[in-house]
Write a protein that holds these residues in place. Structure first.
Motif, short mmCIF file in Angstrom:
data_model
loop_
_atom_site.label_atom_id
_atom_site.label_comp_id
_atom_site.label_asym_id
_atom_site.label_seq_id
_atom_site.Cartn_x
_atom_site.Cartn_y
_atom_site.Cartn_z
N LEU A 66 -57.73 143.20 93.19
CA LEU A 66 -58.38 143.37 91.99
C LEU A 66 -57.23 143.39 90.71
CD1 LEU A 66 -61.08 143.67 90.10
CD2 LEU A 66 -60.60 145.97 90.36
N ASP A 67 -57.40 142.11 89.95
CA ASP A 67 -56.68 142.03 88.72
C ASP A 67 -57.45 142.22 87.53
OD1 ASP A 67 -53.71 141.53 89.88
OD2 ASP A 67 -54.94 139.63 90.47
N VAL A 68 -57.02 142.90 86.59
CA VAL A 68 -57.86 143.21 85.33
C VAL A 68 -56.96 142.68 84.02
CG1 VAL A 68 -58.91 144.81 83.82
CG2 VAL A 68 -58.76 145.56 86.05
N ILE A 69 -57.77 141.77 83.36
CA ILE A 69 -57.22 141.18 81.98
C ILE A 69 -58.20 141.32 80.82
CG2 ILE A 69 -55.71 139.38 83.38
CD1 ILE A 69 -57.79 137.33 82.41
N VAL A 70 -57.38 141.63 79.76
CA VAL A 70 -58.29 141.74 78.40
C VAL A 70 -57.98 140.31 77.78
CG1 VAL A 70 -58.26 144.10 78.52
CG2 VAL A 70 -56.47 143.13 77.35
N PHE A 71 -58.93 140.03 77.00
CA PHE A 71 -58.72 138.98 75.96
C PHE A 71 -59.40 139.26 74.82
CE2 PHE A 71 -62.66 138.02 78.40
CZ PHE A 71 -63.59 137.51 77.39
N GLY A 72 -58.60 138.87 73.61
CA GLY A 72 -58.95 138.63 72.14
C GLY A 72 -58.56 137.55 71.42
N LEU A 118 -57.97 151.78 76.86
CA LEU A 118 -58.15 150.30 76.48
C LEU A 118 -59.31 150.45 75.04
CD1 LEU A 118 -57.82 147.52 76.96
CD2 LEU A 118 -60.28 147.53 78.24
N GLN A 119 -58.86 149.93 74.01
CA GLN A 119 -59.57 149.70 72.83
C GLN A 119 -59.74 148.42 72.19
OE1 GLN A 119 -58.13 152.54 69.62
NE2 GLN A 119 -56.35 153.10 71.02
N VAL A 120 -60.76 148.22 71.50
CA VAL A 120 -61.14 147.01 70.69
C VAL A 120 -60.16 146.81 69.75
CG1 VAL A 120 -62.71 146.07 69.36
CG2 VAL A 120 -63.56 146.87 71.63
N GLY A 121 -59.80 145.64 69.44
CA GLY A 121 -58.88 145.39 68.28
C GLY A 121 -59.58 144.50 67.45
N PRO A 122 -58.97 144.15 66.15
CA PRO A 122 -59.34 143.04 65.38
C PRO A 122 -59.33 141.59 65.62
CG PRO A 122 -57.04 143.88 64.47
CD PRO A 122 -57.72 144.62 65.69
N TYR A 123 -59.96 141.27 66.86
CA TYR A 123 -59.48 140.04 67.44
C TYR A 123 -60.64 139.11 67.39
CZ TYR A 123 -56.02 143.06 69.60
OH TYR A 123 -54.82 143.90 69.95
N HIS A 124 -60.39 137.79 67.44
CA HIS A 124 -61.56 136.91 67.60
C HIS A 124 -61.53 136.83 69.36
CE1 HIS A 124 -60.86 135.80 63.37
NE2 HIS A 124 -61.66 135.16 63.59
N THR A 125 -62.17 135.64 69.66
CA THR A 125 -62.47 135.77 71.29
C THR A 125 -61.91 134.22 71.78
OG1 THR A 125 -64.68 136.79 71.05
CG2 THR A 125 -64.41 135.87 73.10
N ASN A 126 -60.54 134.48 72.58
CA ASN A 126 -60.01 133.37 73.06
C ASN A 126 -60.41 133.57 74.63
OD1 ASN A 126 -58.11 131.50 73.85
ND2 ASN A 126 -56.27 132.28 72.53
N THR A 127 -61.43 132.76 74.77
CA THR A 127 -61.70 132.73 76.25
C THR A 127 -61.02 132.15 77.03
OG1 THR A 127 -64.04 133.22 75.23
CG2 THR A 127 -63.83 132.55 77.70
N VAL A 128 -60.46 130.76 76.40
CA VAL A 128 -59.56 130.05 76.90
C VAL A 128 -58.41 130.67 77.65
CG1 VAL A 128 -57.97 128.01 76.56
CG2 VAL A 128 -60.57 127.91 75.71
N ALA A 129 -57.86 131.51 76.95
CA ALA A 129 -56.76 132.22 76.93
C ALA A 129 -56.73 133.12 78.52
CB ALA A 129 -55.86 132.93 76.20
N CYS A 179 -61.66 131.05 69.21
CA CYS A 179 -60.14 131.29 69.11
C CYS A 179 -59.51 130.28 69.94
CB CYS A 179 -59.65 132.49 68.90
SG CYS A 179 -57.98 132.75 68.82
N LEU A 180 -58.46 129.58 69.72
CA LEU A 180 -57.40 129.12 70.52
C LEU A 180 -56.17 129.12 70.00
CD1 LEU A 180 -59.06 125.44 70.92
CD2 LEU A 180 -58.94 127.27 72.75
N LYS A 181 -55.15 129.32 70.90
CA LYS A 181 -53.76 129.57 70.48
C LYS A 181 -53.32 127.93 70.50
CE LYS A 181 -49.61 132.12 71.02
NZ LYS A 181 -49.09 133.28 71.72
N GLU A 182 -52.60 127.75 69.36
CA GLU A 182 -52.02 126.41 69.04
C GLU A 182 -50.41 126.46 68.79
OE1 GLU A 182 -55.71 123.33 67.89
OE2 GLU A 182 -54.47 124.41 66.37
N ALA A 183 -49.78 125.49 68.78
CA ALA A 183 -48.25 125.54 68.50
C ALA A 183 -48.04 126.15 67.14
CB ALA A 183 -47.65 124.08 68.51
N GLY A 184 -49.00 125.66 66.21
CA GLY A 184 -48.79 126.51 65.01
C GLY A 184 -49.35 127.74 64.63
#
Length: 369
Positions: free
Chosen positions: A223-229, A243-254, A283-288
């Motif tokens: 079992l591996d656990v990951i979090v995503f924001g 574990l805490q919630v942050g001021p994040y969007h939702t980067n499901t792709v990551a 949200c997505l992470k891009e080069a810029g």
């Protein structure tokens, strides 16, 4: 004459832990909600004590704090003199409490692996019988059935007349067992605490309960656990209470990219992803930097998410989505995502989340070794 036994009414001994036990149950809940902040949890407990009279003259809050220290549940924080932090013993206790709260009492079950419908050389006997075949081990032979066959086939003789041939032998089938590799994805975007509803605490409890379940009942599973924001990262099970919630969007792709990377490294037959979320990918992470759009369903973000759903399907990794929201447009996205992956989706209340995950985990018996 036998001395026999004498029975009398059982009167339990008085215990000084009576006050501690009742306060400790509440403290375990509060320290989970406060993400491991002992000071804040004790402040809330004090307020509850004032309002509901949890302590009395015989056992006060000071006694409870001393007992927490003496029993090894909290320690002095070396970085902040006068403050406390929970210990590894508390972390394990929180996981066990979550398991009992969500899944109830679990029965012991062999070595704890997931069964498959396939039979052959394995490590758990089934009720099925068959004829002996070359390569079967001696310990698979059912002597009772084999001797009965010999008597039926060759008659019941006495002394040296008894005869047992290969054709009389019967073996008991062994069921294959399979390991399962699971990645549990937890959404920690800001929406998990919006609108006055705490969604992250139930999600944490489910993750802790699942981790404890795997450890106790399925010790050969992974079992591996990951979090995503805005990003995604792996966390250790011992980090879950904090574990805490942050001021994040939702980067499901990551999150999906990391989950698939982890599963590629596992050499198990069964692989799956459980995703707990309450919103759409934004949200997505891009080069810029980051590409973000919280309004509606952004096709640029959605298409990349669906591409990963398809990639997981090609790798034979089903994704089960637990959507703890019921907006119509979110349902449409989840339905499209699930169709592409050929996985499953549940639209769950927070109350029923743990039972759904537990049942889905147990039913993962689709593949053979």
């Amino acid at each position: 004459m036998s001395a026999g036994f004498r029975f009398r009414d059982y009167v339990p001994e008085e215990t000084t832990d009576k006050g501690f036990d009742s306060l400790f149950k509440i403290f375990m809940q509060l320290v989970t909600i406060t993400s491991g902040d002992v000071g804040e949890a004790l402040s809330w407990l004090n307020e509850l004590d004032k309002q509901y009279g949890l302590t009395d003259d015989g056992y006060g809050m000071g006694n409870f704090i001393e007992d927490l220290k003496n029993k090894g549940y909290i320690d002095e924080n070396p970085q902040e003199p006068g403050s406390f932090e929970i210990t590894a013993k508390s972390e394990q206790k929180i996981r066990k409490s979550a398991l009992e709260e969500i899944f109830g009492k679990l029965k012991k079950s062999g070595t704890g692996n997931h069964r498959t419908p396939h039979t052959g050389q394995g490590d758990e006997q089934s009720t099925d019988m068959r004829e002996f075949r070359f390569g079967d081990s001696l310990d698979q032979i059912s002597m009772t059935e084999s001797i009965r066959n010999a008597q039926l086939n060759h008659g019941i003789g006495g002394g040296d007349d008894f005869m047992l041939t290969e054709g009389d032998l019967e073996v008991r089938e062994n069921e294959h067992k399979t390991q399962t590799s699971t990645v549990l994805m937890i959404d920690i975007s800001h929406s998990m605490i919006l609108y006055g509803e705490d969604r992250i605490t139930p999600a944490k409890k489910v993750a802790m309960a699942l981790a404890e379940l795997v450890k106790q009942k399925y010790p050969k599973d992974f079992l591996d656990v990951i979090v995503f924001g805005n990003d995604a990262w792996q966390i250790e099970v011992k980090e879950l209470p904090y574990l805490q919630v942050g001021p994040y969007h939702t980067n499901t792709v990551a999150g999906l990219e990391l989950a698939l990377d982890l599963l590629r490294k596992r050499k198990t037959s069964n692989k799956q992803i459980f995703m707990i979320t309450d919103g759409k990918p934004t949200c997505l992470k891009e080069a810029g930097g980051y590409y973000k759009n919280s309004f509606g369903l952004d096709r640029k973000v959605i298409n990349k998410t669906l591409n990963l759903a398809a990639a997981a399907r090609r790798l034979k990794v089903p994704i089960t989505t637990f959507m703890i929201a019921d907006d119509p447009y979110l349902k449409r996205f989840v339905e499209e995502f699930t169709e592409v992956n050929q996985g499953k989706a549940y639209y769950s209340s927070l109350k029923g989340l743990g039972h759904l995950i537990f049942e889905d985990y147990k039913k993962n018996r689709r593949k053979s070794l």
